[in-house]
Design a protein around this motif. Structure first.
Motif, PDB file in Angstrom:
ATOM      1  N   ARG A 146      20.047  -1.879 -13.686  1.00 11.46           N
ATOM      2  CA  ARG A 146      18.813  -1.823 -14.880  1.00 11.46           C
ATOM      3  C   ARG A 146      19.719  -2.151 -16.462  1.00 11.46           C
ATOM      4  NH1 ARG A 146      13.835  -1.587 -12.937  1.00 11.46           N
ATOM      5  NH2 ARG A 146      13.891  -0.553 -10.884  1.00 11.46           N
ATOM      6  N   ARG A 147      20.924  -1.605 -16.328  1.00 11.88           N
ATOM      7  CA  ARG A 147      21.683  -1.738 -17.663  1.00 11.88           C
ATOM      8  C   ARG A 147      22.333  -2.984 -17.521  1.00 11.88           C
ATOM      9  NH1 ARG A 147      23.682   3.406 -15.657  1.00 11.88           N
ATOM     10  NH2 ARG A 147      25.930   2.387 -15.101  1.00 11.88           N
ATOM     11  N   SER A 148      22.882  -3.428 -16.291  1.00 11.64           N
ATOM     12  CA  SER A 148      23.550  -4.653 -16.633  1.00 11.64           C
ATOM     13  C   SER A 148      22.619  -6.062 -16.581  1.00 11.64           C
ATOM     14  CB  SER A 148      24.546  -4.825 -15.129  1.00 11.64           C
ATOM     15  OG  SER A 148      25.138  -3.490 -15.031  1.00 11.64           O
ATOM     16  N   PHE A 149      21.550  -6.090 -16.197  1.00  7.77           N
ATOM     17  CA  PHE A 149      20.990  -7.303 -16.213  1.00  7.77           C
ATOM     18  C   PHE A 149      19.536  -7.261 -17.080  1.00  7.77           C
ATOM     19  CE2 PHE A 149      23.005  -7.353 -12.179  1.00  7.77           C
ATOM     20  CZ  PHE A 149      23.531  -8.512 -12.256  1.00  7.77           C
ATOM     21  N   LYS A 150      19.322  -8.394 -17.501  1.00  6.08           N
ATOM     22  CA  LYS A 150      17.767  -8.196 -18.650  1.00  6.08           C
ATOM     23  C   LYS A 150      16.843  -8.265 -17.642  1.00  6.08           C
ATOM     24  CE  LYS A 150      19.978 -11.054 -22.201  1.00  6.08           C
ATOM     25  NZ  LYS A 150      20.121 -12.477 -22.815  1.00  6.08           N
ATOM     26  N   GLY A 151      15.989  -7.113 -17.791  1.00  2.00           N
ATOM     27  CA  GLY A 151      14.604  -7.107 -16.918  1.00  2.00           C
ATOM     28  C   GLY A 151      15.148  -6.037 -15.704  1.00  2.00           C
ATOM     29  N   ASN A 152      14.377  -6.080 -14.905  1.00  2.00           N
ATOM     30  CA  ASN A 152      14.325  -5.219 -13.643  1.00  2.00           C
ATOM     31  C   ASN A 152      14.560  -5.971 -12.458  1.00  2.00           C
ATOM     32  OD1 ASN A 152      14.094  -2.941 -15.423  1.00  2.00           O
ATOM     33  ND2 ASN A 152      11.736  -2.911 -15.343  1.00  2.00           N
ATOM     34  N   GLU A 182      16.910  -7.628 -10.722  1.00  2.00           N
ATOM     35  CA  GLU A 182      17.733  -7.284  -9.874  1.00  2.00           C
ATOM     36  C   GLU A 182      17.671  -5.950  -9.149  1.00  2.00           C
ATOM     37  OE1 GLU A 182      18.398  -8.823 -12.357  1.00  2.00           O
ATOM     38  OE2 GLU A 182      19.502 -10.878 -12.139  1.00  2.00           O
ATOM     39  N   GLU A 232      29.402  -2.206 -18.183  1.00  2.00           N
ATOM     40  CA  GLU A 232      29.956  -2.772 -19.362  1.00  2.00           C
ATOM     41  C   GLU A 232      31.454  -2.212 -19.763  1.00  2.00           C
ATOM     42  OE1 GLU A 232      29.064  -4.165 -23.947  1.00  2.00           O
ATOM     43  OE2 GLU A 232      27.480  -3.501 -22.538  1.00  2.00           O
TER      44      GLU A 232
END
Length: 168
Positions: free
Chosen positions: A19-25, A27, A81
């Protein structure tokens, strides 16, 4: 830093990382659904000294022209990140490839940046007459054969589970 196969207690940390690494939910929901349906062939995590998940690579089954050939797809791959640029993605992918090879899997496909995945030994799948269902992805659809004979007589459409057809 510890890199290992995921265990059930890692699920919340994996979810938070995705959830932190990709835009939206997309993945995070994809991995949750694959896990719930027993479709995660392998998950590899990297944890920091406190045991927090800071990297993740998921592998799930794919078929070629509807046939199961002991192939898997790599997706998603995520590194927190704060830990990027340290070779962690490479370590996650290599650990996954080594484990899959030991388990007798024949090939791994992925849809991703050729420059990144090329460093891990992935090559364009199109050169073997392989494609995925999503349009305009030929340059990004890649394969890493694990078995010497993985590509013998194989061509056509590589099919991911329907969970991958959602909007991301």
């Amino acid at each position: 830093m510890l890199i290992r196969v995921e265990i059930p207690i890692d699920a919340p940390g994996i979810d938070a990382l995705l959830r932190r690494s990709f835009k939206g939910n997309g993945e995070a929901d994809l991995v949750k659904d694959l896990r719930e349906d027993g479709l995660l062939t392998l998950g590899v995590v990297a944890t920091d000294d406190e045991g927090q998940v800071v990297g993740y690579a998921a592998f799930s089954p794919v078929a070629v022209e509807g046939e199961e050939l002991q192939w898997v797809g790599l997706a998603p791959l995520a590194v927190d990140e704060a830990y990027r640029g340290q070779g962690l993605a490479k370590q996650l992918v290599y650990e996954g490839l080594d484990s899959l090879n030991e388990f007798g899997y024949a090939a791994v496909v992925t849809l991703g940046e050729p420059a990144l995945y090329g460093r891990f030994g992935f090559v364009p799948a199109a050169q073997f007459d392989l494609r995925c269902a999503w349009p305009d992805t030929e340059a990004y659809f890649l394969i890493h054969p694990l078995a010497d004979d993985a590509l013998n007589g194989v061509s056509g459409l590589v099919e991911y589970h329907e969970h991958f057809n959602r909007e991301f």
